[in-house]
Design an enzyme around this catalytic site. Structure first.
Site, short mmCIF file in Angstrom:
data_model
loop_
_atom_site.label_atom_id
_atom_site.label_comp_id
_atom_site.label_asym_id
_atom_site.label_seq_id
_atom_site.Cartn_x
_atom_site.Cartn_y
_atom_site.Cartn_z
N LYS A 81 15.03 2.10 29.48
CA LYS A 81 13.61 2.04 29.36
C LYS A 81 13.25 0.51 28.82
O LYS A 81 13.82 0.26 27.67
CB LYS A 81 12.97 3.20 28.48
CG LYS A 81 11.53 3.26 29.18
CD LYS A 81 11.17 4.25 30.22
CE LYS A 81 10.01 4.00 30.42
NZ LYS A 81 9.67 5.19 31.56
N GLY A 178 -4.00 20.64 37.95
CA GLY A 178 -3.96 19.49 38.33
C GLY A 178 -3.48 19.20 39.71
O GLY A 178 -2.45 19.75 40.16
N VAL A 179 -4.55 18.74 40.62
CA VAL A 179 -4.03 18.89 42.03
C VAL A 179 -4.16 17.28 42.76
O VAL A 179 -4.68 16.93 43.52
CB VAL A 179 -4.98 19.60 43.00
CG1 VAL A 179 -4.79 21.07 42.72
CG2 VAL A 179 -6.38 19.47 42.67
N GLY A 180 -3.55 16.59 41.94
CA GLY A 180 -3.37 15.22 42.12
C GLY A 180 -2.32 15.04 43.35
O GLY A 180 -1.91 15.88 44.12
N VAL A 182 1.14 15.04 42.83
CA VAL A 182 2.01 16.07 42.58
C VAL A 182 1.69 17.60 42.67
O VAL A 182 2.17 18.17 43.87
CB VAL A 182 2.74 15.90 41.18
CG1 VAL A 182 3.81 16.86 41.27
CG2 VAL A 182 3.59 14.62 41.06
#
Ligand code: NAD
Length: 343
Positions: A81, A178-180, A182
């Site tokens: 990273k 959360g319905v973004g 993903v």
């Protein structure tokens, strides 16, 4: 300040580069945790930290996380990273990105970078002007969200089988937080498979619209985790599984794509004590990274979906071992990953 190898997250990093470019003012850290399975792969984060120690800690923690994630996804990639240390004004210049790219290039393929928090697609394209070692560029597979959603759906199916003995999702009650990209994608797959959905999002209109479209219900995001459902699928924020929240969860399984769902890591044990099956986040949400890293071995879409299809088997292996050993699923996943990277 202690030596870098005394940091809790150092965990035998192979090498940690500190990059400074006087002309552009760049300060960056490139942490390479493991190249045991292939080039260390992981995104570049552009972030303002309270101090240098916090930046180093973040780089080490994220880099080790990538080693585990890539290994458990059966990718021919190690973990690394990079962190570009931003000033308070978050100044980001082309010269800085060029200097960073040249530092990545100097590692001669030992580290492959990608987009992470604070970096835009345009930034990654700028970096690619100076190094080949960038994954996930535009035109190379696109948005990882739908691939992550596919893996999350398969993981939910596996959890339903394990925790409920259900063959498929017909009639299985699932609460999705959360319905973004993903959560929304996973909701569509689940609806198609016949699940009964309850959706929540802080963007209430978004949850309501999707619930209407898919024939489910919408609920408030404050109590979505505590709905009377079979499975809870967190796909919004991290650290939502705490001592307090776990006490109030009545679902039999938790299977969702959000990163770092366990607030401290110890909550895995609490879930196990309460008999709640947990799909370790970095195992179930690996679809995106599987897609992003397609360039490492020139995988085509068919090969990508094949790898994503393996996510349930990996989860099964984790749950089998957890049952056998009595260890929490998240601990088992870490241990399996360590073994895979030769530790
Ligand atoms: P997104 O921004 O597309 O969707 C997130 C959704 O969650 C948004 O609709 C937002 O309004 C909602 N939200 C935010 N806070 C909320 C809250 N408190 N309660 C309910 N809803 C809330 O993001 P995404 O790409 O779908 O990612 C979702 C999660 O999955 C994140 O934790 C992300 O780190 C993780 N993840 C994403 C990918 C990927 O490929 N996109 C891969 C691995 C992990």
């Amino acid at each position: 300040m202690s030596a870098i190898w005394d940091f809790a997250d150092f965990d035998d990093h192979e090498v940690v580069h500190c990059v400074r470019d006087h002309a552009s003012g760049l300060t960056a850290i490139i942490a390479i945790h493991s190249t045991h399975l292939g080039p260390a792969a992981g995104g570049t984060r552009f972030w303002h930290y309270a101090d240098g120690e916090a930046a180093i800690r973040d780089a080490l923690r994220l880099s080790r996380g990538m080693s585990y994630k890539n290994a458990m996804a059966d990718l021919p990639a190690g973990g690394g990273k990079a962190v570009i240390v931003a000033d308070e004004a978050r100044t980001k210049t082309p010269a800085m990105l060029a200097a960073f790219a040249k530092a990545v290039d100097g590692l001669a393929g030992r580290y492959i970078t990608a987009q992470d928090v604070g970096m835009s697609e345009a930034d990654m394209v700028a970096i690619s002007q100076h190094t080949q070692n960038v994954a996930g560029l535009p035109g190379q597979g696109g948005d990882p969200g739908p691939y992550t959603a596919r893996g999350v759906f398969l993981g939910i199916e596996a959890a339903a089988k394990r925790a409920l003995g259900a063959d498929g999702l017909k009639g299985v009650r699932i609460a999705i937080q959360g319905v973004g990209s993903v959560g929304g994608g996973a909701a569509r797959y689940c609806a198609e498979a016949g699940a009964q959905l309850i959706l929540a999002d802080i963007d209430t209109a978004r949850a309501k619209a999707l619930a209407e479209e898919l024939g489910g219900d919408a609920a408030s995001s404050a109590d979505i985790l505590f709905q009377a459902v079979d499975i809870v699928s967190p796909n919004a924020l991290g650290a939502i599984l705490t001592e307090q929240s776990i006490e109030n969860i009545t679902a039999k399984a938790i299977a969702g794509g959000a990163n770092n769902q366990l607030a401290t890591g110890n909550e895995g044990r609490l879930l196990q004590e309460r008999g709640i099956l947990y799909a370790p986040d970095y195992v179930i949400n690996a679809g995106g990274i599987i897609n992003v890293l397609r360039k490492i071995d020139d995988a085509d879409d068919e090969a990508i979906y094949k790898r994503i299809d393996n996510i349930p088997a990996r989860l099964e292996a984790v749950w089998d071992e957890s049952e056998k050993s009595g260890m929490a699923a998240n601990e088992v996943a870490d241990q399996m990953a360590q073994k895979l990277i030769g530790r």
